[in-house]
Design an enzyme around this catalytic site. Structure first.
Site, PDB file in Angstrom:
ATOM      1  CB  THR A 172      -7.955  -3.361   5.522  1.00 54.79           C
ATOM      2  OG1 THR A 172      -8.035  -4.217   4.385  1.00 54.79           O
ATOM      3  CG2 THR A 172      -7.125  -4.009   6.598  1.00 54.79           C
ATOM      4  N   GLY A 187      -9.321  -2.852   2.057  1.00 58.19           N
ATOM      5  CA  GLY A 187      -8.999  -3.753   0.961  1.00 58.19           C
ATOM      6  C   GLY A 187      -8.795  -5.170   1.395  1.00 58.19           C
ATOM      7  CB  CYS A 188      -9.563  -7.801   1.737  1.00 62.30           C
ATOM      8  SG  CYS A 188     -11.220  -8.083   1.603  1.00 62.30           S
ATOM      9  CB  ALA A 189      -5.460  -7.385   5.403  1.00 62.68           C
ATOM     10  CB  CYS A 236     -13.471  -6.139   2.792  1.00 64.42           C
ATOM     11  SG  CYS A 236     -11.808  -5.824   2.932  1.00 64.42           S
TER      12      CYS A 236
END
Lengths: 286, 286
Positions: free
Chosen positions: B107, B109-111, A110
């Protein structure tokens, strides 16, 4: 510790009712996760999902770690608006990262907007100080960090990053996004003018390229974690001469880079195995 | 299993030499982490850090989960270039997400690029099927998934997501970015035209807003994990009527939403506690 987690702070966790495996009702606490939109002067940079504490440090640290806030930049103001869920960092220098913002990188952990090309440049010619890393300190740190009260122990599903000096945890930040925890530390260090040369960064998260890059850019010579490594994380640590220590569990750890800083001074017989309570279970992982 | 992890596949892990806590050299395997830039037609959308398997499914699933690839869109081609580290998804419809790409959300968790506003719209009026979730199936799945050969067991520092039907794991994807694993499953489902109504998604990662949103958008009525929850993840699961199960450990689990789907049919006496080997240690967490 100068800054420690405040597990009982209002607004960081919430009570929810769950059903357990027998169908019985059970009340548990879960961590908050809320958007915070970071502006640099008039430009919207990113929206981070964060637990919500220390928004100013998160913003300053994020911008610094992205190379958008330069070491010589004078910060003229930092305005957090809780209702709008925004934080604006103002600088004397006029800034415009329109072009940079067009590039979007989703890392394994992230960091929206991290442009690896730029970052690599930032790493070139970087020399990290030869500060020794004593194994006795590593064991003492792990023990102190794992047993000190935290949101993780209260509610799980959260990551921790700790700025350490020798055997002392100085600043312990937690966040739902593990990179937010690192950025909050970076923001605090920049605000307080902290020297990174004699520090070590401890994280509960994996040692990915992103974590290695941030630590090196912060000028901290050692990064330790209870989690594992990615190949690129190891490669970057070796390129930058960062001491990279992972899989710390009781007496055990693995050093993948910068082992010349290690001083094996610990009496292993005196190092206890982790007890169940302090062992991080899945609840706080990932 | 239709697709299972291939721990020995060349290019997914690398051998590196480490020093252990006694200073002894030790060779371990670490997972790869490499950039993959995803294009939709002529537009660069995002660069994902991924382990590198199934790039086409990752790209299609990512674009579908971002709402950039519409259910009715006809995919006219998917070109992966290993040297350039790019994958281009081509559609019959002319696409332009210039505006959308300006918004960046990081986020927990990475988006990258997930625009929550848009996504919320996507969730409105969504009704997930009332497929029962049997506790006997949950225990069987956890046991099968935790003990099946995986990159995690070989090298750690990686996340797994598994598409399941009743007691059967069908597709088991792993990635350094846990959202990549979900997106690879989404891409496979779309490519193969798989019905989500009778499926369950199992993840090793935390149950954050992002995971809940992706699962619901994929039309899968249940999401289970060995990890914990965030408050917003719980809130979104309750809004969308998704069955959300976390902290799965041996016999124990907690259901935070959609418990009406749960069928408590397991004989708890027959459910073994997790053995040490299958317990995910920090090495693969975060």
């Amino acid at each position: 510790m100068i800054i420690r987690p405040d597990p009982d702070a209002p607004g960081l966790t919430r009570a929810v009712t769950a059903r357990d495996h027998t169908g019985a009702a059970q009340e548990i606490r879960v961590v908050e996760e809320r958007p915070l939109t970071i502006y640099l002067n008039s430009q919207e940079i990113v929206t981070a999902m964060t637990i919500g504490d220390h928004p100013e440090w998160l913003a300053i640290g994020y911008l610094a770690n992205q190379g958008m806030l330069l070491p010589e930049d004078q910060i003229t103001g930092t305005d957090f608006d809780e209702d709008l869920e925004t934080v604006v960092v103002r600088t004397a220098r006029a800034t415009n990262y329109e072009e940079k913002l067009k590039k979007k990188t989703r890392t394994s952990g992230c960091a929206v907007g991290t442009v690896f090309g730029d970052v690599m440049e930032g790493l070139e010619g970087l020399t990290l100080p030869a500060t020794p890393v004593r194994t006795s300190d590593l064991y003492a740190l792990a023990q102190k960090i794992n047993t000190s009260p935290s949101l993780y122990l209260n509610a799980g599903a959260i990551h921790g990053t700790v700025l350490c000096k020798a055997a002392e945890p100085l600043v312990y930040m937690e966040d739902v996004g593990r990179h937010n925890a690192v950025d909050k530390i970076a923001g605090w260090m920049r605000t307080e003018g902290i020297d990174p040369a004699d520090k070590l960064l401890y994280t509960t998260g994996r040692l990915t390229s992103e974590m290695v890059i941030k630590t090196a850019l912060m000028g901290i010579p050692a990064l330790a974690s209870r989690s594992g490594f990615t190949a690129w994380g190891v490669e970057l640590a070796r390129q930058t001469g960062l001491t990279l220590i992972g899989r710390m569990r009781g007496q055990r750890f693995l050093c993948l880079s910068g082992e010349e800083r290690l001083v094996y001074d610990a009496d292993l017989a005196s190092v206890p195995e982790e007890n169940r309570k302090s062992r991080r279970k899945g609840a706080g992982d990932d």
